[in-house]
Design a protein around this motif. Sequence first.
Motif, short mmCIF file in Angstrom:
data_model
loop_
_atom_site.label_atom_id
_atom_site.label_comp_id
_atom_site.label_asym_id
_atom_site.label_seq_id
_atom_site.Cartn_x
_atom_site.Cartn_y
_atom_site.Cartn_z
N PRO A 176 -88.52 69.34 66.86
CA PRO A 176 -88.28 70.73 66.50
C PRO A 176 -89.47 71.59 66.89
CG PRO A 176 -88.93 69.51 64.55
CD PRO A 176 -88.85 68.52 65.68
N LEU A 177 -89.24 72.89 67.00
CA LEU A 177 -90.34 73.81 67.29
C LEU A 177 -91.01 74.32 66.02
CD1 LEU A 177 -88.76 75.88 70.20
CD2 LEU A 177 -90.61 74.22 70.35
N THR A 178 -90.36 74.10 64.89
CA THR A 178 -90.90 74.57 63.61
C THR A 178 -90.85 73.46 62.57
OG1 THR A 178 -90.02 76.77 64.09
CG2 THR A 178 -90.68 76.35 61.83
N LEU A 202 -96.28 75.78 54.01
CA LEU A 202 -97.00 75.48 55.24
C LEU A 202 -95.97 75.52 56.36
CD1 LEU A 202 -99.43 74.39 56.91
CD2 LEU A 202 -98.67 72.09 56.26
N ILE A 203 -96.24 76.36 57.37
CA ILE A 203 -95.36 76.48 58.52
C ILE A 203 -96.14 76.15 59.78
CG2 ILE A 203 -93.90 78.02 59.89
CD1 ILE A 203 -93.59 79.72 57.32
N VAL A 204 -95.60 75.26 60.60
CA VAL A 204 -96.22 74.90 61.88
C VAL A 204 -95.20 75.24 62.97
CG1 VAL A 204 -97.22 73.07 63.29
CG2 VAL A 204 -97.54 73.05 60.80
N LEU A 205 -95.63 76.05 63.94
CA LEU A 205 -94.76 76.46 65.04
C LEU A 205 -95.36 75.96 66.35
CD1 LEU A 205 -92.33 78.14 66.08
CD2 LEU A 205 -93.87 80.12 66.13
N VAL A 206 -94.55 75.25 67.16
CA VAL A 206 -94.95 74.78 68.48
C VAL A 206 -94.45 75.82 69.48
CG1 VAL A 206 -94.78 72.89 70.15
CG2 VAL A 206 -94.69 72.39 67.70
#
Length: 174
Positions: free
Chosen positions: A113-115, A125-129
């Motif tokens: 996933p991108l998120t 906590l949000i991680v975005l690629v």
Amino acid sequence: MNRRQLLAIIGAIGGGGAVVNGTGAFTTVQANRDVSVSVTDDALAYLAIDDTGNDNAEYVTEDANGEFGIDLDGGNTTSGGGSGVNTDAVTVIEDLFEVRNQGTQAVDVSVTPLTFVDTNSGNTLIVLVVPDTNFPTVNLSPGNAETYSLVVDVYPGGTNTSVDDTITVSGVAP
């Protein structure tokens, strides 16, 4: 036997030969051929995954099997003593890793996933690629690469959240 009878016999033999030979089509064929497949680490694969070689390479890890990963937690001993990202902050890590087409044909590359999202004790906590050029799929011709960055947001500032998940890098010929 006269010439006419001889030609008739030759014609009959020739016609019978066409029936035996048919049209050249076949019902089944089985042929044994050699197959050679080598398995290599991520950086040497046809669709290579590797760090970009810049200062952010310290966050890219490689296990004993040559598989790449991203480590932004306290277990990352190469980061100069840090133990994670800042609370109540947005952290951007540019040009963290790249996906390179080392094959012979163009591929559409996607990372999924991108998120990543984790909530714990009221914290998020949000991680975005993020790919550098196209979103979400990137077309890579042979020899080209796409660089990916991370955006990490922690809100409202707690420290009891973490993401420990897997991303999948896929390449499909268009």
